[in-house]
Design a protein around this motif. Structure first.
Motif: not given
Length: 536
Positions: A220-224
């Motif tokens: 999720s952090l990579i996507l955001r």
């Protein structure tokens, strides 16, 4: 317990400090002067950064010694080694007084036994707490200044998949860039966070910390991360105290994620996607959070998509004896005037999916949208451009009128009263021209976005080509989410379905395909709040 046994409490609160041994030596010397013996097992040396000492395991051990009367005295180099939270310090001092434990302070005045001593210690603790908080705020201000004034990153750690160049003004792709690209593009194509973690582990790709497994929060952090579309942002995370602690943790062990400060001077090499695709990723993550299954017993295809027009509250899936299901509306157990509080699950889902497949596969629907709709948008854009030219002419006339009025005033051919009256009229007209130009420019931008949305319908069809006939629940759900499906139960009992193409955050630039759910599938695009273009 021997009355001559004493303990020592030594603490440092920052990593560079190396004074633990010197604190112990000084406290031990003062205790021995008073006739106390300090066994090695009664010496506690602690590295603790948090203001909250009550969560420190060694401090709890010290409190246990005092409660059980295992020590008769406690040596401390300075009172600021004790609790910096006022109430905690008073509780600790109260325990020591109750159990007759003498506090030996090596540096600074001794602790007063009178009632006024409690007030003194409370004031000292509050002063220490504020000193620490000011230092922390100073560190945050320095980091913000580094980002806003110097335009430099606030951390040496580069985003996953990139590395800094020597000047730290450019992010270069490294060996992990392909993994970042794989994660983002798999998510855009419809994969779930859990599915991506399984695929990465299957391929044997280590996580950013080198572990064999990946966690969903990491994905999720990579996507955001805005680096995905080429924008680096500083100060995107701030350490905070957790709402509840898991295990033996202390201090600011949780994080709060912030929008961050864009550093436009930093160049990102090889962005993975464009900003429009990034916006879709963020929107999908928000939908996933809203529609999380929580503890649901089954998946519901239209979860979170059905609302009642009267109060915009959602319907919820309702299992019927594990053999069927329905969608139910309830507001604290009441229907609240809703004439259709239940919708049959299987029938409603079949109707909605049939409409979605027709939108994405029927050439007739696409030709209808591209035909008269595109022509109407083109005609409206032309009218707006003609209107802008007319405003330009009026603006020139206004400027000439002002110049002529000023010349007349200089030559004394117009009175002060007449000059002021005419100037007020000229300025009022100029303000109207400016506001009208802004209004037309906004409408022009909205129509351009609608033209892009129409093109996006064709692109959406290509993206969904391998999913519209799939039997997989994830694929079926992904199709409906991509069309931003919304089923509306009206106050008079009708059921309508909407598919939105474009960005809902900018209503002037999105189009809505809307029709009654039980009617013949004839679609029309409804332009949102656009008076210049009315399709009947």
């Amino acid at each position: 317990m021997s009355n001559g046994i004493a303990g020592i409490w030594a603490r440092v609160s920052t990593e560079p400090q190396q004074s633990l041994d010197s604190q112990v030596a000084r406290a031990k010397a003062e205790l021995e002067k008073k006739g106390y013996t300090v066994p090695p097992e009664r010496i506690l040396k602690v590295d603790w950064t948090s203001l909250d000492l009550f969560n420190c395991p060694q401090f709890q051990e010290l409190r246990g010694w005092i409660q059980r009367k295992e020590i008769a005295a406690l040596g401390i180099f300075d009172r600021d080694r004790l609790n910096a939270i006022g109430l905690q310090r008073l509780i600790f001092l109260s325990d020591c007084k109750e159990k007759d434990v003498e506090l030996v302070i090596c540096q600074g005045p001794a602790i007063l036994n009178e009632p006024e001593g409690q007030l003194v210690e409370l004031a000292l603790a509050i002063g220490k707490e504020r000193q620490v908080l000011r230092a922390q705020q100073g560190s945050r201000d320095a980091l913000r200044e580094r980002a806003t004034v110097k335009r430099l990153p606030t951390t040496c750690q580069a985003p996953y998949g990139y590395k800094w160049d020597d000047s730290r003004t450019k992010l270069l792709a490294n060996a992990n860039w392909e993994t970042r690209s794989f994660i983002v593009k798999k998510f855009i194509k419809g994969s779930t966070l859990k599915g991506i973690t399984r695929e990465l582990e299957k391929q044997g790709i280590p996580s950013p910390k080198g572990r064999d497994f990946w966690s969903e929060p990491t994905i999720s952090l990579i996507l955001r991360d805005t680096v995905n579309y080429g924008e680096y942002r500083a100060l995107r995370r701030e350490s905070v105290e957790p709402a509840s602690r898991r295990g033996n943790t202390y201090g600011k062990s949780s994080s709060k994620y912030l929008p961050g400060l864009p550093l436009t001077n930093i160049v990102v090499e090889k962005p993975v996607i464009n900003q429009a695709e990034y916006d879709l990723v963020i929107e999908k993550l928000a939908r996933n959070k809203t529609n999380a299954k929580r503890n649901g017993k089954r998946d519901y295809l239209l979860r979170g998509m059905i609302v009642y027009e009267g109060d915009n509250l959602r319907y919820h899936g309702f299992d019927i004896r594990h053999s069927s299901w329905a969608y139910r509306y309830s507001k604290r157990g009441y229907k609240n005037g809703n004439p259709k509080a239940y919708l049959p699950g299987r029938k409603t889902e079949d109707l909605v999916e049939a409409r979605a497949r027709e939108i994405l596969s029927s050439d007739k629907v696409l030709e209808q949208e591209y035909g008269w709709r595109a022509e109407a948008i083109k005609e409206s854009i032309g009218r707006l451009e003609d209107e802008m030219k007319r405003l330009d002419r009026k603006s020139n006339e206004n400027i000439n009128a002002e110049s002529e009025l000023v010349n007349l005033r200089i030559r004394g051919k117009v009175s002060d009263e007449a000059y002021d009256r005419q100037m007020v009229m000229i300025l009022a007209e100029r303000k109207w021209i400016s506001e009208e130009r802004q209004r037309i420019q906004q409408k022009h931008t909205d129509l351009k976005q609608q033209a892009v949305s129409l093109t996006g319908l064709d692109q959406l069809r290509e993206q969904m080509s391998d999913k519209i006939l799939s039997d997989s629940f994830d694929d079926r759900r992904f199709v409906l989410e991509s069309l931003q499906t919304r089923i509306i139960v009206t106050t008079d009992g009708r059921t309508e379905i909407e598919f939105t193409i474009g960005d809902k955050k900018h209503p002037g630039g999105s189009i809505v395909l809307s029709s009654p759910l039980n009617a013949c599938p004839q679609y029309s695009i409804v332009l949102l709040e656009h008076p210049l273009l009315t399709i009947r």
